[in-house]
Design a protein around this motif. Structure first.
Motif, short mmCIF file in Angstrom:
data_model
loop_
_atom_site.label_atom_id
_atom_site.label_comp_id
_atom_site.label_asym_id
_atom_site.label_seq_id
_atom_site.Cartn_x
_atom_site.Cartn_y
_atom_site.Cartn_z
N ASN A 84 1.45 -7.69 -9.43
CA ASN A 84 1.04 -7.87 -8.03
C ASN A 84 -0.06 -6.89 -7.63
O ASN A 84 -0.54 -6.10 -8.43
N GLY A 85 -0.46 -6.95 -6.36
CA GLY A 85 -1.56 -6.13 -5.88
C GLY A 85 -1.19 -4.69 -5.58
O GLY A 85 -2.05 -3.91 -5.16
N GLN A 157 -3.64 0.36 9.16
CA GLN A 157 -2.96 1.29 8.26
C GLN A 157 -3.49 1.08 6.84
O GLN A 157 -3.70 -0.05 6.42
N ARG A 158 -3.73 2.18 6.17
CA ARG A 158 -4.08 2.10 4.75
C ARG A 158 -2.84 1.65 3.98
O ARG A 158 -1.72 2.09 4.26
N PRO A 264 -10.78 0.23 -6.39
CA PRO A 264 -9.62 0.31 -7.30
C PRO A 264 -8.48 -0.62 -6.94
O PRO A 264 -7.54 -0.77 -7.71
N VAL A 265 -8.56 -1.27 -5.76
CA VAL A 265 -7.46 -2.13 -5.34
C VAL A 265 -8.04 -3.21 -4.42
O VAL A 265 -8.98 -2.97 -3.67
N LEU A 266 -7.48 -4.42 -4.50
CA LEU A 266 -7.99 -5.55 -3.74
C LEU A 266 -7.80 -5.37 -2.24
O LEU A 266 -8.68 -5.70 -1.45
N LEU A 267 -6.64 -4.86 -1.83
CA LEU A 267 -6.31 -4.78 -0.40
C LEU A 267 -6.07 -3.33 0.01
O LEU A 267 -4.95 -2.84 -0.04
N PRO A 268 -7.12 -2.63 0.44
CA PRO A 268 -6.96 -1.22 0.79
C PRO A 268 -6.39 -0.97 2.18
O PRO A 268 -5.78 0.06 2.41
N SER A 269 -6.63 -1.91 3.14
CA SER A 269 -6.20 -1.68 4.52
C SER A 269 -5.75 -2.98 5.16
O SER A 269 -6.25 -4.06 4.83
N VAL A 270 -4.80 -2.85 6.09
CA VAL A 270 -4.35 -4.00 6.87
C VAL A 270 -4.27 -3.60 8.33
O VAL A 270 -4.17 -2.42 8.68
N VAL A 271 -4.29 -4.62 9.18
CA VAL A 271 -4.08 -4.44 10.62
C VAL A 271 -2.88 -5.30 11.01
O VAL A 271 -2.85 -6.49 10.72
N GLU A 278 -0.89 -10.29 10.30
CA GLU A 278 -1.43 -9.21 9.49
C GLU A 278 -2.86 -9.58 9.13
O GLU A 278 -3.11 -10.63 8.52
N ILE A 279 -3.80 -8.73 9.52
CA ILE A 279 -5.21 -8.92 9.20
C ILE A 279 -5.50 -8.09 7.97
O ILE A 279 -5.31 -6.87 7.97
N ARG A 280 -5.96 -8.75 6.91
CA ARG A 280 -6.11 -8.11 5.60
C ARG A 280 -7.58 -7.83 5.32
O ARG A 280 -8.38 -8.77 5.18
N LEU A 281 -7.91 -6.57 5.22
CA LEU A 281 -9.29 -6.15 5.03
C LEU A 281 -9.55 -6.02 3.53
O LEU A 281 -9.53 -4.93 2.96
N TYR A 282 -9.80 -7.14 2.90
CA TYR A 282 -9.99 -7.17 1.45
C TYR A 282 -11.26 -6.45 1.05
O TYR A 282 -12.27 -6.47 1.77
#
Length: 422
Positions: A84-85, A157-158, A264-271, A278-282
């Motif tokens: 997984n991510g 949030q990170r 280094p990761v696909l999803l570093p932050s979300v709102v 959940e807003i995903r800042l890819y």
């Protein structure tokens, strides 16, 4: 042969349950896992790679269910924590308002603390790992920050990540491997289960796909929401269809002015929004991370995290058919994302006029709730009306408003500790 406890599935829950129950040297615990062992130094363990294959050509450590939309799960010792991510965020405090049994506030918090070290370590070696790329940092400024971890709140949030040195630190690394030398614990990878043995209304063990039987005083299914449902329906233990909840997702795509720097990761932050989205800042186009994915464009995701409607799991011969419910109302969150991406604050990153909403509704690979505690199972995973059987995996979560990985492991800790005393 016979065991006291037979755990089916060495995934995120199964690894925890097996470790907890095998602490009693008088209890013989056998774990069967369909997939292989994936070495810690294997390239597929890198967080910046999701080695999944495709529905027609699955990777060795992945299993696919259906194709509309395609659903994929881990197929290895460690389960989906191998592929997984790395998202390891707790659920919101109010998710647990209706939970009963041993799931009181203190017990839940202690289990999460064990896993994530209050957001900074723990058995799953959790931290943020990364400084997001510039486009994500610019997006973050459009929403207020949440209070410090470990509990999520409304705002940016990170994303906490379970890793060690940029590689996924799995449930097997954290729980199964340290217990592997116990003489009363027997872990068998490459051992798919063909069905449950039911005798006079009691589950007495399993039939292996390769032939032969394993018997036990109690069988605990930890095969994941989809795997567990397929096994229960195929064995005639529970009739279908079974309900299933998902976090459906809309993607707002855009063209980048410059190629984003590697992340280094696909999803570093979300709102997280007050409306339950959940807003995903890819960090970039999915194809930069997922081998074999079709190259497209960067995107911001908007997922419905408190779905009101369940889909269905049905069995068609040997095939599990997954019918997901449509996405609920997330229009306000989608409109806000379009507004932010189209604003002057993002002009240095986003090509003018390129922002658009993808018409395809995706999903988060977060299936849960087919046998929710308090409805189809008790608060220790015992299946109503079926003796000798428990389920401890995402199937039994009544609700979860973030990625379920951390919460599945938390529930396995709480239930495992209770079962030790039975």
């Amino acid at each position: 042969m016979s065991a006291d406890v037979l755990v089916v599935g060495a995934g995120s829950a199964g690894c925890v349950v097996a470790e907890r129950l095998s602490r009693d040297p008088q209890r013989r615990v056998v774990v069967v896992e369909a997939g292989p062992v994936v070495p810690a130094d294997d390239d597929s363990r890198r967080l910046d790679r999701l080695v999944l294959g495709s529905p027609t050509h699955p990777a060795p450590c992945a299993r696919w269910y259906g194709d509309r939309p395609p659903l994929v799960r881990g197929h290895a010792v460690g389960g989906s924590s191998v592929v997984n991510g790395g998202y390891f965020l707790r659920a919101h405090h109010d998710d647990f308002d209706g939970w009963g049994g041993p799931f009181d506030t203190v017990t839940i918090s202690q289990a999460y603390d064990e896993l994530d070290g209050w957001g900074n370590g723990g058995t799953m070696t959790v931290d943020s790992l990364h400084v997001p790329p510039p486009v994500v940092r610019s997006l973050e400024r459009a929403w207020p920050r949440t209070p410090p971890r470990p509990w999520p709140g409304i705002g940016v949030q990170r994303v906490p990540v379970n890793h060690r040195g940029g590689r996924r630190w799995t449930a097997a690394d954290a729980y199964l491997d340290p217990a592997s030398r116990r003489p009363n614990l027997d872990v068998r990878p490459g051992s798919p289960v063909g069905g449950l043995l039911v005798e006079r209304g009691r589950v007495a063990g399993v039939r292996l796909a390769s032939g032969g039987e394993l018997r036990a005083g109690e069988v605990i299914l930890c095969a994941g929401t989809l795997g567990t449902a397929a096994l229960l329906m195929a064995s005639g233990v529970l009739p279908g269809p079974l309900p299933v909840f998902e976090h459906r997702e809309i993607l707002v795509r855009y063209s980048a002015r410059t190629r984003p720097e590697p992340a280094p990761v696909l999803l570093p932050s979300v709102v997280h929004t007050a409306g339950g989205a959940e807003i995903r800042l890819y960090a970039d186009d999915f194809a930069r991370f997922i081998q074999g994915a079709r190259r497209s464009s960067p995107a911001v995701g908007v997922a419905e995290m408190r779905p009101a409607q369940a889909g269905e799991l049905r069995l068609d011969g040997d095939r599990l058919d997954v019918h997901l419910a449509p996405i609920g109302p997330v229009d306000d969150a989608v409109a806000r994302v379009v507004e932010v991406l189209s604003s002057a604050d993002l002009a240095e990153h986003v090509v003018d006029g390129s922002v658009h909403v993808d018409p395809v509704i995706g999903t988060s690979q977060h299936a849960w709730g087919a046998l929710a505690m308090g409805e189809r199972t008790d608060w220790l995973g015992a299946v109503d009306g079926v003796r000798g059987l428990r389920v401890v995996d995402g199937s039994i979560l009544p609700n979860v408003s973030s990625g379920p990985h951390a919460t599945i492991m938390m529930a396995a800790i709480v239930i495992g500790d209770q079962l030790r005393s039975l």
